[in-house]
Design a protein around this motif. Structure first.
Motif, PDB file in Angstrom:
ATOM      1  N   ALA A 221      -5.060   5.823  15.826  1.00  0.00           N
ATOM      2  CA  ALA A 221      -3.998   5.079  16.776  1.00  0.00           C
ATOM      3  C   ALA A 221      -2.717   4.682  16.188  1.00  0.00           C
ATOM      4  O   ALA A 221      -1.836   4.644  16.167  1.00  0.00           O
ATOM      5  N   LEU A 222      -3.413   3.509  15.167  1.00  0.00           N
ATOM      6  CA  LEU A 222      -2.379   2.820  14.574  1.00  0.00           C
ATOM      7  C   LEU A 222      -1.519   3.536  13.601  1.00  0.00           C
ATOM      8  O   LEU A 222      -0.050   3.384  13.536  1.00  0.00           O
ATOM      9  N   ARG A 223      -2.001   4.503  12.790  1.00  0.00           N
ATOM     10  CA  ARG A 223      -1.264   5.375  12.020  1.00  0.00           C
ATOM     11  C   ARG A 223      -0.412   6.280  12.974  1.00  0.00           C
ATOM     12  O   ARG A 223       0.754   6.309  12.601  1.00  0.00           O
ATOM     13  N   SER A 224      -0.687   6.730  14.238  1.00  0.00           N
ATOM     14  CA  SER A 224       0.034   7.529  15.094  1.00  0.00           C
ATOM     15  C   SER A 224       1.280   6.642  15.383  1.00  0.00           C
ATOM     16  O   SER A 224       2.542   7.149  15.351  1.00  0.00           O
ATOM     17  N   ARG A 225       1.032   5.515  15.799  1.00  0.00           N
ATOM     18  CA  ARG A 225       2.187   4.632  16.108  1.00  0.00           C
ATOM     19  C   ARG A 225       3.141   4.288  14.907  1.00  0.00           C
ATOM     20  O   ARG A 225       4.305   4.232  14.880  1.00  0.00           O
ATOM     21  N   ILE A 226       2.486   3.953  13.764  1.00  0.00           N
ATOM     22  CA  ILE A 226       3.414   3.801  12.592  1.00  0.00           C
ATOM     23  C   ILE A 226       4.245   4.962  12.276  1.00  0.00           C
ATOM     24  O   ILE A 226       5.390   4.858  11.968  1.00  0.00           O
ATOM     25  N   GLU A 227       3.833   6.384  12.537  1.00  0.00           N
ATOM     26  CA  GLU A 227       4.567   7.577  12.408  1.00  0.00           C
ATOM     27  C   GLU A 227       5.754   7.641  13.362  1.00  0.00           C
ATOM     28  O   GLU A 227       6.724   7.980  13.158  1.00  0.00           O
ATOM     29  N   TYR A 228       5.243   7.121  14.664  1.00  0.00           N
ATOM     30  CA  TYR A 228       6.348   6.990  15.844  1.00  0.00           C
ATOM     31  C   TYR A 228       7.416   6.378  15.243  1.00  0.00           C
ATOM     32  O   TYR A 228       8.526   6.471  15.515  1.00  0.00           O
ATOM     33  N   PHE A 229       7.017   5.013  15.144  1.00  0.00           N
ATOM     34  CA  PHE A 229       8.149   3.905  14.547  1.00  0.00           C
ATOM     35  C   PHE A 229       9.057   4.520  13.291  1.00  0.00           C
ATOM     36  O   PHE A 229      10.111   4.429  13.525  1.00  0.00           O
ATOM     37  N   HIS A 230       8.247   5.181  12.427  1.00  0.00           N
ATOM     38  CA  HIS A 230       8.916   5.531  11.200  1.00  0.00           C
ATOM     39  C   HIS A 230       9.892   6.764  11.652  1.00  0.00           C
ATOM     40  O   HIS A 230      11.160   6.565  11.273  1.00  0.00           O
ATOM     41  N   CYS A 284      -1.873  -2.101   5.396  1.00  0.00           N
ATOM     42  CA  CYS A 284      -0.905  -2.191   4.266  1.00  0.00           C
ATOM     43  C   CYS A 284      -0.836  -0.934   3.360  1.00  0.00           C
ATOM     44  O   CYS A 284       0.186  -0.807   2.879  1.00  0.00           O
ATOM     45  N   GLU A 285      -1.947  -0.450   3.148  1.00  0.00           N
ATOM     46  CA  GLU A 285      -1.903   0.992   2.485  1.00  0.00           C
ATOM     47  C   GLU A 285      -0.935   1.879   3.268  1.00  0.00           C
ATOM     48  O   GLU A 285      -0.602   2.754   2.438  1.00  0.00           O
ATOM     49  N   THR A 286      -1.271   1.942   4.400  1.00  0.00           N
ATOM     50  CA  THR A 286      -0.315   2.852   5.342  1.00  0.00           C
ATOM     51  C   THR A 286       1.217   2.494   5.057  1.00  0.00           C
ATOM     52  O   THR A 286       2.046   3.373   4.988  1.00  0.00           O
ATOM     53  N   TYR A 287       1.503   1.240   4.977  1.00  0.00           N
ATOM     54  CA  TYR A 287       3.014   0.867   4.811  1.00  0.00           C
ATOM     55  C   TYR A 287       3.545   1.478   3.570  1.00  0.00           C
ATOM     56  O   TYR A 287       4.651   2.030   3.363  1.00  0.00           O
ATOM     57  N   HIS A 288       2.612   1.342   2.636  1.00  0.00           N
ATOM     58  CA  HIS A 288       3.020   1.676   1.265  1.00  0.00           C
ATOM     59  C   HIS A 288       3.416   3.267   1.093  1.00  0.00           C
ATOM     60  O   HIS A 288       4.078   3.676   0.619  1.00  0.00           O
ATOM     61  N   GLU A 289       2.382   3.934   1.971  1.00  0.00           N
ATOM     62  CA  GLU A 289       2.818   5.428   2.045  1.00  0.00           C
ATOM     63  C   GLU A 289       4.031   5.661   2.607  1.00  0.00           C
ATOM     64  O   GLU A 289       4.694   6.807   2.162  1.00  0.00           O
ATOM     65  N   PHE A 290       4.303   4.868   3.681  1.00  0.00           N
ATOM     66  CA  PHE A 290       5.506   5.411   4.338  1.00  0.00           C
ATOM     67  C   PHE A 290       7.025   4.647   3.848  1.00  0.00           C
ATOM     68  O   PHE A 290       7.915   4.663   4.168  1.00  0.00           O
ATOM     69  N   GLY A 291       6.593   4.011   2.652  1.00  0.00           N
ATOM     70  CA  GLY A 291       7.698   3.113   1.972  1.00  0.00           C
ATOM     71  C   GLY A 291       8.081   2.035   2.790  1.00  0.00           C
ATOM     72  O   GLY A 291       9.449   1.668   2.499  1.00  0.00           O
ATOM     73  N   TRP A 292       7.467   1.269   3.545  1.00  0.00           N
ATOM     74  CA  TRP A 292       8.255   0.123   4.294  1.00  0.00           C
ATOM     75  C   TRP A 292       8.141  -1.039   3.401  1.00  0.00           C
ATOM     76  O   TRP A 292       7.181  -1.081   2.462  1.00  0.00           O
ATOM     77  N   ASP A 338      -2.564  -4.001  -5.139  1.00  0.00           N
ATOM     78  CA  ASP A 338      -2.111  -3.732  -6.477  1.00  0.00           C
ATOM     79  C   ASP A 338      -2.884  -2.939  -7.235  1.00  0.00           C
ATOM     80  O   ASP A 338      -2.440  -1.940  -7.859  1.00  0.00           O
ATOM     81  N   GLY A 339      -4.279  -3.105  -7.302  1.00  0.00           N
ATOM     82  CA  GLY A 339      -5.390  -2.508  -7.801  1.00  0.00           C
ATOM     83  C   GLY A 339      -5.280  -0.987  -7.572  1.00  0.00           C
ATOM     84  O   GLY A 339      -5.684  -0.139  -8.456  1.00  0.00           O
ATOM     85  N   LYS A 340      -5.046  -0.502  -6.446  1.00  0.00           N
ATOM     86  CA  LYS A 340      -4.862   0.958  -6.060  1.00  0.00           C
ATOM     87  C   LYS A 340      -3.673   1.409  -6.347  1.00  0.00           C
ATOM     88  O   LYS A 340      -3.342   2.602  -5.624  1.00  0.00           O
ATOM     89  N   ASP A 341      -2.630   0.497  -6.662  1.00  0.00           N
ATOM     90  CA  ASP A 341      -1.180   0.962  -6.720  1.00  0.00           C
ATOM     91  C   ASP A 341      -0.596   1.168  -5.135  1.00  0.00           C
ATOM     92  O   ASP A 341       0.168   2.329  -5.189  1.00  0.00           O
ATOM     93  N   LYS A 342      -1.072   0.430  -4.387  1.00  0.00           N
ATOM     94  CA  LYS A 342      -0.645   0.551  -2.822  1.00  0.00           C
ATOM     95  C   LYS A 342      -0.074  -0.651  -2.219  1.00  0.00           C
ATOM     96  O   LYS A 342      -0.171  -0.834  -1.110  1.00  0.00           O
ATOM     97  N   LEU A 343       0.344  -1.291  -3.276  1.00  0.00           N
ATOM     98  CA  LEU A 343       1.403  -2.825  -2.692  1.00  0.00           C
ATOM     99  C   LEU A 343       2.579  -2.425  -2.682  1.00  0.00           C
ATOM    100  O   LEU A 343       3.412  -2.203  -3.553  1.00  0.00           O
ATOM    101  N   THR A 344       3.142  -2.442  -1.372  1.00  0.00           N
ATOM    102  CA  THR A 344       4.612  -2.084  -1.188  1.00  0.00           C
ATOM    103  C   THR A 344       5.527  -3.361  -1.362  1.00  0.00           C
ATOM    104  O   THR A 344       4.853  -4.470  -1.578  1.00  0.00           O
TER     105      THR A 344
END
Length: 467
Positions: A221-230, A284-292, A338-344
């Motif tokens: 659900a949260l990912r869906s809303r992140i996609e909507y906001f994006h 936060c990993e999802t924000y990194h994916e979307f470049g936020w 950062d250890g996963k290279d997912k720190l935006t």
């Protein structure tokens, strides 16, 4: 008129260097206000406020706290007194705010928006009330006009994941020259110990069109809303948390904790901390994916007066600075990303000034050379967005990082009359550098220093957010 205001051309500027830095390199820069709480509905509908109380006092808990300290009855603050009565009560309070930033802001705002060159007090209150109200009816002093008057280029409001963003959509399809974006604020989905958490999850389910009965459903659900906001232009998020949680957890534990909450059972503090850690890492990993860009506002002790919270609700002036321990969990959390290279891109704001050096050094641990100023020590926030707090933040960042990479000021305000706070910040900034030029601690090189001033005032934020 008598009692001319002290807001002169050299306000807060103590020497010729400071004055030149401000006039040449700061004053004319546009404003990127990347975090505020302005209502987008008012901008979309280009609201005209009926009077100064509606645009200036309603929702301003800084002013409310000062009035309460002066013994003003709540009737004239948040109660059923008329708008004029509330303004007169504030005007009577103003002379007693000397050395509080409210005294500076009050007169700076009256002068910049309405050309009022007079001190506000009990004697001048009626004149100023009538004059400002007259000006508020002029076409150029609608919400949009007030923003244009302050040379705002971009602003970013703050919305919950369940928001429809309908007013942002209206603005995106309008001819309004100022870009109005949004920031995703999912705190209600994180703070699982809240009494109304389960009700909120139902609202989130409706907004995302997902029946949320498991932790995986919540993430979807949260990912869906992140996609909507994006899709609607969002490129920032924000979190207002006491501190960053970091506890070891297993997927099985988190599933059990979430189901336990939905079944109406109480959680232990440790269970809540594990859940906070898990969901925030996912976000936060999802924000990194979307470049936020992600923002963390840490260190407030909220709703201290339970009697008044029950009467007036949250965000009405009963909050203060907390003394939570910040460093260890914050470090572990950022390191896990950062250890996963997912720190935006990340902005950290502290409310306790004793944490200045902690935050100023923490950002250096995760600025990895990939992006200029990737992790930022945010500007003085809330109780710290006054002259002393601004200087201390700038000094800590200068001493332990690179202030030249700093992305500057924001209003964090609910008022359309708050944008002179950018001017206030820029004047403090220019005076800090100007004093050191005069003392010989910085070179007498106006072009070198001036470039840093213009970057902090505008260009660094323009590059960082890339709206």
């Amino acid at each position: 008129m008598e009692n001319k205001t002290f807001i002169k051309d050299n306000f807060l500027l103590q020497n010729k260097y400071s004055e030149e830095l401000y006039e040449k390199y700061a004053a004319k820069q546009p404003i990127i206000d990347y975090h505020n709480h302005l209502p987008p509905k008012d901008i979309a509908e280009d609201r005209h406020f009926e009077n100064i109380t509606q645009v200036w006092l309603n929702g301003d808990h800084y002013k409310w706290r000062a009035m309460r300290t002066m013994g003003v009855d709540e009737k004239f603050i948040t109660g059923d007194a008329s708008d004029k009565e509330k303004f007169l009560a504030w005007a009577k309070t103003v002379p007693h705010t000397l050395r509080n930033p409210l005294y500076h802001w009050t007169h700076l705002e009256l002068k910049r928006y309405f050309g009022i060159d007079e001190l506000l007090n009990e004697d001048s209150a009626e004149r100023i009330y009538d004059e400002v109200n007259r000006q508020l009816q002029l076409p150029e002093n609608s919400c949009r006009g007030l923003l244009k008057k302050m040379n705002v280029k971009t602003l970013c409001t703050t919305e919950d994941p369940v928001d429809t963003l309908e007013y942002h959509q209206q603005l995106a399809n309008s001819d309004f020259s100022i870009k109005v974006s949004t920031a995703f604020r999912p705190d209600k989905s994180i703070l699982i110990a809240n009494e109304n958490y389960s009700e909120y999850i139902k609202d989130l389910g409706k907004a995302s069109d997902i029946q949320i009965s498991s932790y995986d459903d919540l993430k979807n659900a949260l990912r869906s809303r992140i996609e909507y906001f994006h899709k609607n232009g969002c490129r920032l998020c924000d979190h207002g948390l006491n501190y960053i949680s970091f506890e070891d957890f297993s997927a099985e534990e988190i599933n059990g904790i979430f189901e336990k909450k939905l079944n109406g059972k109480s959680l232990t503090d440790l269970e809540a901390e594990k859940f906070h850690t898990s969901i925030l890492l996912f976000l936060c990993e999802t924000y990194h994916e979307f470049g936020w860009v992600q923002q963390f506002h840490l260190g407030a002790l909220r709703n201290n007066n339970k009697r008044m919270l029950k009467e007036l609700g949250p965000d009405t002036g009963w909050d203060s600075i907390a003394d939570y321990s910040q460093a260890e969990n914050l470090s572990a959390f950022l390191d896990a990303l950062d250890g996963k290279d997912k720190l935006t891109k990340t902005i950290l704001y502290n409310l306790n000034p004793s944490d200045n050096e902690i935050f100023a050094t923490m950002i250096g641990n995760f600025n990895d050379g990939s992006i200029k100023g990737k992790v930022q020590f945010g500007s003085g926030w809330w109780f710290l967005d006054q002259k002393d707090g601004i200087i201390k933040q700038l000094n800590a960042l200068s001493n332990m990082g690179l202030v030249s990479c700093f992305i500057g000021m924001l209003t964090d305000s609910r008022s359309f009359l708050s944008f002179p706070r950018h001017e206030y910040f820029r004047r403090v900034l220019c005076n800090l550098f100007g004093e050191e030029m005069e003392s010989g601690e910085l070179p007498d090189d106006m072009e070198l220093v001036g470039k840093t001033i213009s970057n902090i005032s505008y260009h660094n934020a323009e590059e960082y957010f890339n709206f």
